[in-house]
Design a protein around this motif. Structure first.
Motif, short mmCIF file in Angstrom:
data_model
loop_
_atom_site.label_atom_id
_atom_site.label_comp_id
_atom_site.label_asym_id
_atom_site.label_seq_id
_atom_site.Cartn_x
_atom_site.Cartn_y
_atom_site.Cartn_z
N GLU A 210 31.97 58.28 57.33
CA GLU A 210 30.77 57.72 57.95
C GLU A 210 29.73 58.81 58.20
O GLU A 210 28.53 58.62 57.99
CB GLU A 210 31.13 57.03 59.27
CG GLU A 210 31.81 55.69 59.09
CD GLU A 210 30.91 54.68 58.40
OE1 GLU A 210 29.86 54.32 58.96
OE2 GLU A 210 31.26 54.24 57.28
N GLN A 211 30.20 59.97 58.65
CA GLN A 211 29.26 61.06 58.93
C GLN A 211 28.69 61.63 57.63
O GLN A 211 27.50 61.98 57.57
CB GLN A 211 29.97 62.14 59.74
CG GLN A 211 30.29 61.69 61.16
CD GLN A 211 31.11 62.71 61.95
OE1 GLN A 211 31.82 63.52 61.38
NE2 GLN A 211 31.01 62.65 63.26
N ALA A 212 29.51 61.70 56.58
CA ALA A 212 29.03 62.22 55.30
C ALA A 212 28.01 61.29 54.67
O ALA A 212 27.03 61.75 54.07
CB ALA A 212 30.21 62.44 54.35
N LEU A 213 28.21 60.00 54.81
CA LEU A 213 27.33 59.03 54.16
C LEU A 213 26.08 58.74 54.98
O LEU A 213 24.97 58.73 54.44
CB LEU A 213 28.10 57.73 53.90
CG LEU A 213 27.33 56.61 53.21
CD1 LEU A 213 26.78 57.06 51.86
CD2 LEU A 213 28.23 55.39 53.03
N PHE A 214 26.25 58.53 56.28
CA PHE A 214 25.13 58.09 57.11
C PHE A 214 24.65 59.13 58.12
O PHE A 214 23.69 58.90 58.86
CB PHE A 214 25.51 56.80 57.86
CG PHE A 214 25.72 55.62 56.96
CD1 PHE A 214 24.67 55.07 56.24
CD2 PHE A 214 26.98 55.05 56.83
CE1 PHE A 214 24.87 53.97 55.42
CE2 PHE A 214 27.19 53.96 56.00
CZ PHE A 214 26.13 53.41 55.30
N HIS A 215 25.33 60.28 58.18
CA HIS A 215 24.93 61.38 59.06
C HIS A 215 24.92 60.98 60.53
O HIS A 215 24.05 61.40 61.29
CB HIS A 215 23.56 61.94 58.64
CG HIS A 215 23.53 62.49 57.26
ND1 HIS A 215 22.37 62.73 56.56
CD2 HIS A 215 24.55 62.86 56.42
CE1 HIS A 215 22.67 63.23 55.36
NE2 HIS A 215 23.98 63.30 55.27
N PHE A 216 25.89 60.17 60.95
CA PHE A 216 25.99 59.82 62.36
C PHE A 216 26.35 61.05 63.18
O PHE A 216 27.16 61.88 62.77
CB PHE A 216 27.07 58.75 62.56
CG PHE A 216 26.70 57.40 62.01
CD1 PHE A 216 25.55 56.75 62.44
CD2 PHE A 216 27.49 56.78 61.06
CE1 PHE A 216 25.21 55.50 61.94
CE2 PHE A 216 27.16 55.53 60.55
CZ PHE A 216 26.01 54.90 60.98
#
Length: 311
Positions: A210-216
Motif C-alpha cells: 500500500e505504501q509503495a503504490l499509494f505512498h500512504f
C-alpha cells in the motif's frame, strides 16, 4: 455492500481468479526443485484445505496444452479445486518463476511470464461462458497480480463481472499484492486498483504494498482511504507484526505468532488470506479469523516453497 459471514446452510461456491506458474525453488547447493505456485492459486489450495467439503473452490485461469499445464491441473484436482473454469490454449505455456531466499528467509523472485497464457484469460471466445458463470458464485477472489496479468481488456471484463456479481449478492475479496515489475508505470497500477476497489467487500492488504503504490504515510492513512472508498472490511497485514483490522466501524489488532526460525516467507500472506477468509465464511469474528490466519502463516514460513505438505 455485502457482509462476509456467514454464507448460510448451502455449500458456498468460491472462485479465485489469477495465475499459476511453474515454480523453481533454488536450494543452498544451487540445485532447483520444481513445483507450482502463484498468489491466488496458493490461496485456493489453502482455502480448499481449510474448508474441506464445506465449500466448492474453483480456479479461474488460462494454461497451455503442454505437460506442465497437465501436471498443474492434476495437482489442483488432487487438492479438490474445480477445473471447469480453466482454459487450455493450444500452443501456449504457463509462466515461470524462481525463488531465491537469503539467510533470514526473505525471498527474491525472478520471472519469465510475458507470453503466459493467462494474459488472454478473459479475451478468448472460450472466456464468454466463464465470465457468464462467475456472477453466480458466492465469493469472487482476485489480487493485484490478477489485475496486472489480465491487461486492460481483461480488467474491463473483470470489472463488469464484479459489478454483476455484487448485484447478485456475491462477496468480492481482493488481496492487493502489488508487483511493480508487472506494470508499465505506477500510475497505470494506481488507475487499475482504483477502478476495482469500489467493488470490493473485503480488502486483504499488505502494508508495504500500500505504501509503495499509494505512498500512504501510515496505517491510519490506509484505513482512512478505504473508508472513503466504502470498503466494509479491511485487513492490514504487517508480516511479523500484529495485523490491523477495521470492520463495520470496529477496530481490531491481532498479534502475529512468533516463529523461532523462518525458512521461507513465500505464500505467508496468501495462506493468511486463505485462513482468514475460510474463518469468516464459517462465522468467525474478524479477530478470530486473523488468529487463524497467523497460525497458518506461521507454519507456512517454516517450510520451503509456497505450498507446504498436507501433513
Amino acid at each position: 455492500m455485502n457482509t462476509l459471514s456467514p454464507l448460510g446452510p448451502n455449500t458456498p461456491r468460491i472462485a479465485l481468479i489469477g495465475e499459476c506458474m511453474i515454480e523453481l525453488q533454488q536450494r543452498a547447493d544451487g540445485s532447483l526443485q520444481q513445483s507450482f505456485g502463484g498468489d491466488t492459486l496458493n490461496t485456493a489450495v489453502y482455502l480448499s484445505r481449510a474448508m474441506g467439503d464445506k465449500a466448492q473452490v474453483d480456479y479461474v485461469t488460462a494454461l497451455g496444452d503442454d505437460s506442465f499445464s497437465d501436471a498443474m491441473c492434476r495437482s489442483w484436482a488432487a487438492e479438490n479445486i474445480g477445473l471447469d473454469l480453466v482454459q487450455r490454449l493450444p500452443g501456449r505455456l504457463p509462466g515461470l518463476y524462481c525463488i531465491q531466499t537469503d539467510a533470514a528467509g526473505e525471498r527474491r523472485f525472478l520471472y519469465w511470464r510475458n507470453e503466459a497464457a493467462v494474459r488472454d484469460c478473459f479475451t478468448t471466445p472460450a472466456a464468454a461462458p466463464i465470465l457468464a458463470a462467475l456472477p453466480d458464485y458466492d465469493v469472487l477472489y482476485f489480487s493485484g497480480i490478477t489485475l496486472a496479468v489480465l491487461g486492460v481488456k481483461g480488467r474491463e471484463k473483470l470489472i463488469e463481472t464484479l459489478i454483476e456479481a455484487r448485484q447478485r449478492d456475491a462477496r468480492i475479496v481482493f488481496d492487493n499484492n502489488y508487483r511493480p515489475r508487472l506494470w508499465a508505470s505506477v500510475e497505470e497500477a494506481r488507475a487499475a486498483y482504483r477502478s476495482v476497489l469500489p467493488h470490493v467487500d473485503l480488502a486483504l492488504l499488505t502494508v508495504d504494498d500500500e505504501q509503495a503504490l499509494f505512498h500512504f504515510e501510515d496505517c491510519d492513512a490506509v484505513f482512512e482511504a478505504y473508508a472513503q472508498i466504502g470498503t466494509p472490511e479491511v485487513v492490514l497485514k504487517r508480516g511479523a507484526e500484529a495485523c490491523l483490522i477495521r470492520c463495520d466501524g470496529e477496530a481490531f489488532e491481532v498479534p502475529a505468532q512468533k516463529v523461532e526460525k523462518v525458512v521461507d516467507t513465500t505464500a505467508a500472506g496468501d495462506s493468511f488470506s486463505a485462513a482468514y477468509l475460510a474463518s469468516r465464511l464459517s462465522g468467525a469474528s474478524p479477530a478470530q479469523a486473523a488468529e487463524a490466519g497467523h497460525r497458518l502463516a506461521s507454519r507456512v514460513i517454516q517450510v520451503p516453497g509456497a505450498l507446504i505438505p498436507r501433513a
